[in-house]
Every structure is written in C-alpha cells, then in structure tokens.
Design a protein around this motif. Structure first.
Motif, mmCIF file in Angstrom:
data_model
loop_
_atom_site.group_PDB
_atom_site.id
_atom_site.type_symbol
_atom_site.label_atom_id
_atom_site.label_comp_id
_atom_site.label_asym_id
_atom_site.label_seq_id
_atom_site.Cartn_x
_atom_site.Cartn_y
_atom_site.Cartn_z
ATOM 1 N N GLU A 31 0.860 -1.188 0.000
ATOM 2 C CA GLU A 31 0.000 0.000 0.000
ATOM 3 C C GLU A 31 0.902 1.245 0.000
ATOM 4 O O GLU A 31 1.707 1.441 0.929
ATOM 5 C CB GLU A 31 -0.909 -0.039 1.244
ATOM 6 C CG GLU A 31 -1.377 1.290 1.799
ATOM 7 C CD GLU A 31 -2.304 2.102 0.902
ATOM 8 O OE1 GLU A 31 -3.203 1.508 0.281
ATOM 9 O OE2 GLU A 31 -2.111 3.322 0.824
ATOM 10 N N THR A 32 0.774 2.070 -1.048
ATOM 11 C CA THR A 32 1.568 3.313 -1.118
ATOM 12 C C THR A 32 0.715 4.452 -1.687
ATOM 13 O O THR A 32 1.213 5.276 -2.438
ATOM 14 C CB THR A 32 2.809 3.142 -2.038
ATOM 15 O OG1 THR A 32 2.350 2.853 -3.366
ATOM 16 C CG2 THR A 32 3.754 2.078 -1.571
ATOM 17 N N ASP A 35 0.826 8.714 2.195
ATOM 18 C CA ASP A 35 2.116 8.963 2.857
ATOM 19 C C ASP A 35 2.525 7.842 3.803
ATOM 20 O O ASP A 35 3.307 8.039 4.717
ATOM 21 C CB ASP A 35 2.106 10.315 3.597
ATOM 22 C CG ASP A 35 1.022 10.394 4.657
ATOM 23 O OD1 ASP A 35 0.123 9.539 4.647
ATOM 24 O OD2 ASP A 35 1.071 11.318 5.489
ATOM 25 N N GLU A 36 1.972 6.637 3.577
ATOM 26 C CA GLU A 36 2.419 5.478 4.340
ATOM 27 C C GLU A 36 2.968 4.433 3.374
ATOM 28 O O GLU A 36 2.279 4.058 2.433
ATOM 29 C CB GLU A 36 1.253 4.849 5.126
ATOM 30 C CG GLU A 36 1.222 5.226 6.582
ATOM 31 C CD GLU A 36 0.314 6.420 6.850
ATOM 32 O OE1 GLU A 36 -0.669 6.571 6.116
ATOM 33 O OE2 GLU A 36 0.604 7.188 7.786
ATOM 34 N N THR A 37 4.201 3.986 3.613
ATOM 35 C CA THR A 37 4.746 2.884 2.821
ATOM 36 C C THR A 37 4.481 1.636 3.638
ATOM 37 O O THR A 37 5.027 1.482 4.740
ATOM 38 C CB THR A 37 6.273 3.038 2.618
ATOM 39 O OG1 THR A 37 6.571 4.397 2.309
ATOM 40 C CG2 THR A 37 6.774 2.125 1.523
ATOM 41 N N SER A 71 6.254 10.251 -3.150
ATOM 42 C CA SER A 71 6.697 9.227 -4.116
ATOM 43 C C SER A 71 8.158 8.850 -3.859
ATOM 44 O O SER A 71 8.504 7.669 -3.808
ATOM 45 C CB SER A 71 6.597 9.744 -5.559
ATOM 46 O OG SER A 71 5.343 10.304 -5.783
ATOM 47 N N HIS A 74 8.585 6.727 -0.819
ATOM 48 C CA HIS A 74 8.132 5.342 -1.027
ATOM 49 C C HIS A 74 9.252 4.534 -1.689
ATOM 50 O O HIS A 74 9.536 3.409 -1.287
ATOM 51 C CB HIS A 74 6.890 5.305 -1.926
ATOM 52 C CG HIS A 74 5.629 5.746 -1.259
ATOM 53 N ND1 HIS A 74 5.250 5.303 -0.009
ATOM 54 C CD2 HIS A 74 4.644 6.585 -1.662
ATOM 55 C CE1 HIS A 74 4.094 5.867 0.313
ATOM 56 N NE2 HIS A 74 3.709 6.644 -0.662
ATOM 57 N N ILE A 78 10.651 1.284 0.418
ATOM 58 C CA ILE A 78 9.880 0.063 0.169
ATOM 59 C C ILE A 78 10.690 -1.233 0.334
ATOM 60 O O ILE A 78 10.170 -2.223 0.866
ATOM 61 C CB ILE A 78 9.140 0.137 -1.194
ATOM 62 C CG1 ILE A 78 8.053 -0.939 -1.247
ATOM 63 C CG2 ILE A 78 10.089 0.066 -2.373
ATOM 64 C CD1 ILE A 78 6.958 -0.673 -2.242
ATOM 65 N N ALA A 110 2.627 8.285 -6.050
ATOM 66 C CA ALA A 110 2.754 7.397 -4.890
ATOM 67 C C ALA A 110 2.201 6.010 -5.225
ATOM 68 O O ALA A 110 2.840 4.983 -4.944
ATOM 69 C CB ALA A 110 2.029 8.004 -3.693
ATOM 70 N N GLY A 114 4.174 1.675 -5.655
ATOM 71 C CA GLY A 114 3.725 0.368 -5.153
ATOM 72 C C GLY A 114 3.307 -0.553 -6.283
ATOM 73 O O GLY A 114 3.633 -1.749 -6.284
#
Ligand code: KG4
Ligand code: ZN
Length: 354
Positions: A31-32, A35-37, A71, A74, A78, A110, A114
């Motif tokens: 999930e990207t 603002d959460e990786t 982005s 991430h 990741i 973003a 992912g």
C-alpha cells in the motif's frame, strides 16, 4: 516480449483458480497510495505481519502531504519495509503465492511506486498479482478484527478522501446510499486543524484538543430534514474559518479547544445520524465503520452509545487498522478472489480517482 507477457498471464489465471477455494495461501500486500509505505503478509483473514513506515514527520513541516516527496520516500523505503514484513512473518519471498497492490484512489506518483514494485515482484516470482481499490481495503480491515463478520451490513467509510454510506451485500456487491457532495470528512478535519494552527495530520490533533473544550459554537446541519443520506462538509469547514476570521478582525480571540470540540461534535454527529438513518431505512441492524476518521475517539464512543441504545451490532477496527496499512489490502484481495476475481494484467494502471 508480448509472448512472455501472454504466457505469464495464462499461468497467473490458472494459479488464481487453484487458490480460490483455499485460505492458507500467502498474500504479500503493498500500500503506497498516500504517505504510508506499507507491506504485509496474510493468509486469508489472518495477518502474519503488517509493517507501516509513516512519512508523517517528513510532511509535517509542509503542513500536508507533498506528492513528489511522498513518491520519492516510497521508493527509498519500500525495500526495507518489504524485508521487515518477511522477517516478522517468518516467510521467504519464494513462499509467496500472490501479490496484492493498491491501484487507487490516491496520489498518482505514490500509487505508481507500489504498483510497479508489485508487478515486477509478481513477474519475477512468476505468481499472480491483483490490484485493490483502497476503499475496499478500508472495508476489509473489519474482517481482520472480526473474521466471522457476515453480510449484509451498512458500512460507513470516513477517510481523508471519502465519506460514504454503503449497503454491503457481499464484498463485490455494495450499493452507495449516500456520500459527500463536496469535502470528505477527514479533509474537513485537516483543513480546520490548519485554521486552528494545529499540526498535520489534523484529525488526531483536533481529536486531542477537543477533549479540553466545550461545545459552545453552533453549526447548521446541511440537508436537515431532507431524508436523504448525503453529506456536505464544505459549509461546516467554512463556518470555522469565518469564526476565526471574524474574531481576528474584531481583535477578539477564539477559544480553540471549544471550536475544535464544537466542530468535531457536528462533523461526527452528521456521520452518526446518517449512518443510523441508513440502518433504519434498510432495516439492517449491523453497522461497520472504516477509514482513517474511524480512529476518532468521539466517533468511536458515539457510535458505541447509539448502537447500544438502538440495539444495533457495531463493528469498528482497532485504531491501527483504521488508518492506511497493507494488511487491509491483502485481506481485500483474499475476499475478492473468494468471490471470483481474476488476476490482473501487467498493463494495469494506477487510478488516482478510483
Ligand atoms: O484512511 P486514511 O488513513 O487515508 C485516506 O485514505 O484518506 O485517512 C486519513 C484521514 C485524515 O484526514 C486524518 O486527519 C483522519 O483520517 N484521521 C482522523 C483521526 N485520525 C486520522 N480524523 C479524526 N480523528 C482522528 N483521530
Ligand atoms: Zn485510506
């Protein structure tokens, strides 16, 4: 290249068929969208690991999420997040049976990080991958806490981008009964927080400040008495802005905690009242809540209070599963496959406004 893609697609389709009736296969989810990786590993509704790298501290100094910075972060995070998820689940990459990735809605750049990462992994491991609607992910968070939750139910999705009430008959069959005609409720929390000089993200900041305040500022409820289930948060937000500006013009000060409390009572009260009305209109005595705003402490206590009063079953995920995470995406993929979804093509694109 076309031949390689076609043969990968064929193998993916038949592998998905072999997984469909099982709940012991391993899903790696990514999930990207904002603002959460986040990366997780699940077997059916059972979560083996769920790692979330939050970029909140990075975006805080800008007062909100900066898409380009999101982005880049991430991309940087990741690999480590994925490795951590594998370690915590105690599984090897080669053991994974399926990759699930958020395909939208969200920030385009973003999302693409992912999605491209997930596709490359799936192709390299020669396993199927499936794109997941972020909102369906939020809904699926409930199956993690309540594996025996069954249909039908009324679902409220309240997040930074969405505010909607759905009648859910199955995972793939949901009817929208009402939605916001302008701002999402989380967006209103974030904007009001900025007016009150609170830091990003605004939702938790208002939640905390409101605990010290009293409900002393009045609001006019949009669509009052209209009987439909839509929301509007733009006017509620503007009312807060006007109160702050008028006070400033007159050289008076506002009472920030009271304003936060009054705004929160109105914003959450609107959600509670419409969701309850939806349950009554549809004669369904089961309410399921999802999305970042479901982390709000007043929302949680109010829904609990009215559902006890009205003898309605209430389902609400723990706070860490309300905000963005990959576990909900993995479980959504499992639910989709169980209901007949097929694997996605390598040409699947991100859809920011899904
Ligand atoms: O679901 P989410 O993590 O991301 C989206 O898909 O949008 O929701 C984020 C939203 C933000 O607007 C944030 O301010 C809000 O959820 N939020 C809260 C609380 N925690 C997060 N709103 C009110 N009270 C909270 N405690
Ligand atoms: Zn979300």
């Amino acid at each position: 290249m076309e031949n390689l893609k076609n043969s990968y697609k064929k193998r993916s389709l038949s592998k998905i068929e072999s997984l469909r009736d099982r709940d012991d296969y391993l899903i790696l989810a990514i999930e990207t969208s904002c603002d959460e990786t986040a990366v997780s590993i699940n077997q059916g509704r059972n979560i083996l690991s769920s790692v979330v790298f939050s970029q909140i501290e990075i975006h805080k100094e800008y007062g909100g999420v900066v898409p380009e910075i999101a982005s880049r972060n991430h991309v940087e995070a990741i690999d480590n997040v994925l490795n951590q998820a594998l370690i915590e689940a105690n599984v090897k990459l080669e053991d994974i049976d399926l990759i699930a990735v958020t395909k939208g809605a969200g920030l385009l750049g973003a999302l693409l990080v992912g999605l491209c990462y997930g596709k490359a992994l799936a192709y390299a491991l020669d396993i199927p991958f499936i794109g997941v609607n972020h909102i369906k992910g939020h809904l699926a968070a409930n199956f993690i806490k309540y594996p025996n939750l069954d249909y039908p139910f009324i679902c409220l999705i309240a997040s930074g981008g969405h505010t909607e009430i759905m009648k859910v008959e199955s995972f793939s069959n949901a009817e929208i009964l009402g939605e916001t005609v302008d701002d999402a409720v989380g967006e209103a929390f974030d904007k009001v927080a900025r007016v009150l000089g609170l830091s990003y993200p605004g939702g938790p900041a208002i939640d905390n400040l409101a605990k010290e305040g009293k409900n002393t500022y009045s609001f006019t409820r949009p669509f009052k008495g209209k009987g439909h289930l839509n929301f509007s948060y733009s006017g509620i937000k503007t009312r807060v802005i006007n109160i702050a500006h008028h006070a400033k013009q007159k050289g008076e000060s506002i009472r920030p905690a009271d304003l936060a409390r009054s705004f929160q009572d109105e914003a959450i009260g609107f959600l509670v009242d419409n969701t309850l009305l939806a349950a009554k209109q549809n004669n369904i005595k089961k309410i399921v809540i999802a999305g970042g705003v479901a982390a709000n402490s007043y929302l949680r206590s109010e829904f609990l209070r009215v559902c006890i009063e009205e003898n309605i079953e209430l389902y609400i995920p723990p706070v860490n599963l309300c905000t963005d995470n990959a576990a909900m995406i993995g479980v959504a993929a499992y639910e989709q496959i169980k209901e007949g979804a097929i694997s996605d093509d390598l040409s699947l694109d991100a859809n920011p406004s899904l």
